[in-house]
Structures are given as structure tokens and as C-alpha cells.
Scaffold this motif. Sequence first.
Motif: not given
Length: 358
Positions: A134-147
Motif C-alpha cells: 500500500y505504501a508503494k502507491v501512496g503519497w506521504p502527504g497531499e498528492p503533489e501537483v504541477d502548478t
Amino acid sequence: MPLRSHVSGKVPTLRRPFTSRMLRTSHHNMSTMPRPYRFHVCANWLAAPPEHGLKKRTTPFAPDTAIGLWRDHVLTSPRRGFSKTPGEDFFYVQEMRNQSGVSFGVADGVAGWALSGVDPSLFSQALMYHSHRYAKVGWPGEPEVDTTQDYEAREAVEGWELHPLECLKLAYQATLRERDIIAGSSTACLINLNASSGLLRAANLGDSGFMIIRSSAVFHRQRAQTHFFNCPRQLAKVPAILQGRSDRITDPPEAADIYETKLRDGDLIIAYTDGLSDNVFNHEITSICSLISRSGASENAQVQLTSDRIIEYARACMYNDRRTSPFEKMAAMNGKYHFTGGKPDDITLVVALVREVI
């Protein structure tokens, strides 16, 4: 072992966890975003010998099963630990989605099930396998986006924020579905390190745990969770015959203590099973870490040496009946005055060194 995982914005995706071989970097836009933090991570272990020379009856996962393949890969990575397997303990180290951080954990299978002919290592191995998955496909915080992208494109970001507690819940439910596990239980300590924010998040159930060493002192040490002396809180799979008494031997994932803090350059995180905490005091661990930090060794070498020296010292302590151990002190506090010296047990460590990218 130890095993190495160097996590930063320029580090390639680890298709196979725990290998130190560099693999091709993904060219996804978000995977090239700068990461202010990188982490040098290694794992190490020591299995205690069988009590009184008796070999335990074990029925491990078959090597052609998903868990068996993963377990064997983990245990045959570049450098092995102090013993062939971690005994009833296990662990995982997993880079999270798009090199956004690293997730790792330790688990200690409860030995009491062996009296019923159940291999205690199966539950801890399965729990760590599913945590890594599960950790492999998750983000440690909010998913990062290209602004620089428009709003609709940002909404298409794959994956979700995965807190260690949520990971523990998912991994536990998956472990309960494993047909090869008839019964068993385990403690668990899961930690996520965010390479963008430097935030540590943790969930701990039972008497495994972790500490953060900052400036040669213990900044934080997670408290152990127990029902009573030497009986930790634990996740369990209980056979039908014991279902009526399951509340006495199992705890829900929600009972885990959660913790989070902002990390600093030079912080050292040590996740451990109770084979360490029962035998080695805080000041002894910080002394070992201090000596190695002044050795001039490379960052990868420092975490390797730290795990090696801590386990070597713990091994000496657990077989020393002339030295007062943390377990002996706790036994005396709880009226168990007959116990003296160290406590032989499996030990599993994951050590992470934090570096800020300037």
C-alpha cells in the motif's frame, strides 16, 4: 544486512524495494520536482537462538507465493543481517509514489502462538508485506501537483495521501484475508517520511516503537503500548474456537498511537522491535550514534554502521546476566523480582538519516 535506500528528487524509482542498484529515472513531470529532504535508510536484524536448543516448528510461506517471493527478495538483498532471517520479526522499507518520500516499519510476531503449533512469523511477514504494497502507491502527504497546469489537469493526479494509520488498517485487513494464516498476532510500527515537507508521521501499536535522535540526544521516543507487563497491544487473527475471548488478545488498528513532527537536518530515526528496547538504554544508543556521526564515514556508511553497532551491543547485553537491563528494571517495577540480566529476543531495526538538500 543493512539495506540502503537513498530517497530524494533525483533518485530513481526503486522497482524492487531494498536493492541499492540504481534504476532508470522516471520522466514524469512531478517526479522531477525538487525535494528539500533526502533520507539514507538501512535495515538490519538478529534472530535469537531457539530456547533451550529446541528448534521451533515452522511452516513458512511457500517461495512461489507473493509474500514468499517478497520475503526471500528482502532477505537476499545486497548485504544480509546478523542471521538468516529476523525470526518472528519482520520489516519493510518502501519508496513512496514519485519519490515523494519513504515508508518503513517493523513488526514483532507474538511468540505465544507457537504453543498452538502456529508459526508466529507468518503474521508479521504478511503485515509488513501488505504495508509495503500500500505504501508503494501512496503519497506521504497531499498528492503533489504541477502548478503550471490548469485545474482539470491537477485533478487527474494519481494516488492518494496515505497516513501510516490508514496503511496499518489496510494492511491488517489484507492480512486477515490470507488463507495461509490460521491464527497469529503482531505489534507494528509504521513511519512515513515526506521528502518535500520533512514531516514524519507514525502509527505505533504495541511495544515495538521508534526514537528520533537530534543533536546526540533523544528528541522523541515512542511509548510502548501494553495491556499489562510483557503483554503488548497487538493486531491478531483469532481462530473461531477463541472468538469469544478475542477481545483479550487483539486490538483494533485504531488503538495505535499516532505522532508527527517536522524533521531537521541530521536527525536519526530508529524504528525497532522490543528486543532492542528490552536490552539497551537510551543513553547507550545515543552514545553509539554519537561516536559513528564523528567517524567521518559517508552518510550511507553511517546508517550501516549505526545499525551494526547497535545490534552488536544489544546482542552482548541480552546474554549478560550481570548487567541490569531495561527489562529487568521493568520486571522489578511490576513485581517480577526473579528476572535478572538481559532478555534474549529477536531484534529488527530500520535506521534513517535525514539530510536537507541545500
